[in-house]
Motif scaffolding. Structure first.
Motif, short mmCIF file in Angstrom:
data_model
loop_
_atom_site.label_atom_id
_atom_site.label_comp_id
_atom_site.label_asym_id
_atom_site.label_seq_id
_atom_site.Cartn_x
_atom_site.Cartn_y
_atom_site.Cartn_z
N PHE A 3 0.87 -1.26 0.01
CA PHE A 3 0.21 0.00 0.27
C PHE A 3 1.06 1.27 0.06
O PHE A 3 1.83 1.44 0.57
CB PHE A 3 -0.79 -0.07 1.26
N TRP A 5 1.28 4.75 1.03
CA TRP A 5 0.34 5.75 2.06
C TRP A 5 0.39 7.11 1.38
O TRP A 5 -0.31 7.96 2.03
CB TRP A 5 0.95 5.82 3.46
N LEU A 10 -7.59 6.73 0.34
CA LEU A 10 -7.85 6.54 1.86
C LEU A 10 -9.39 6.25 2.23
O LEU A 10 -10.10 7.27 1.76
CB LEU A 10 -7.26 7.12 2.82
N THR A 14 -9.61 1.39 5.08
CA THR A 14 -8.22 1.10 4.95
C THR A 14 -7.62 0.69 6.23
O THR A 14 -7.73 0.97 7.08
CB THR A 14 -7.62 2.39 4.45
N THR A 55 -8.63 -0.23 11.24
CA THR A 55 -8.71 0.34 10.09
C THR A 55 -8.53 1.76 10.39
O THR A 55 -8.54 2.37 11.71
CB THR A 55 -10.39 0.33 9.64
#
Length: 71
Positions: A3, A5, A10, A14, A55
């Protein structure tokens, strides 16, 4: 594929994985969901990175819970 960032979209769903990074992308997401007073602090970041599956929705909810009595 890991992933990103910095640029991946987002959502509240996520997953916060071991590769989690405090990026401007994350900061924008958090400000959008928590308000302009959002900021990372040491205790909060320790909770975010405590190796318990969560999450970004959980992260938002926890920040709001910690700050609801302050405002």
């Amino acid at each position: 594929m890991s992933f990103n960032w910095h640029s991946d979209p987002l959502t509240r769903d996520t997953l916060v994985c071991k590769g989690y990074r405090n990026t401007q992308n994350v900061r924008r997401f958090m400000v959008e969901h928590c308000g302009v007073d959002f900021k990372f602090d040491r205790d909060f970041m320790a909770w975010v990175r405590n190796d318990v599956t969560k999450t970004l929705g959980d992260v938002v909810d926890e920040w709001l819970r910690r700050h609801r009595d302050i405002h």
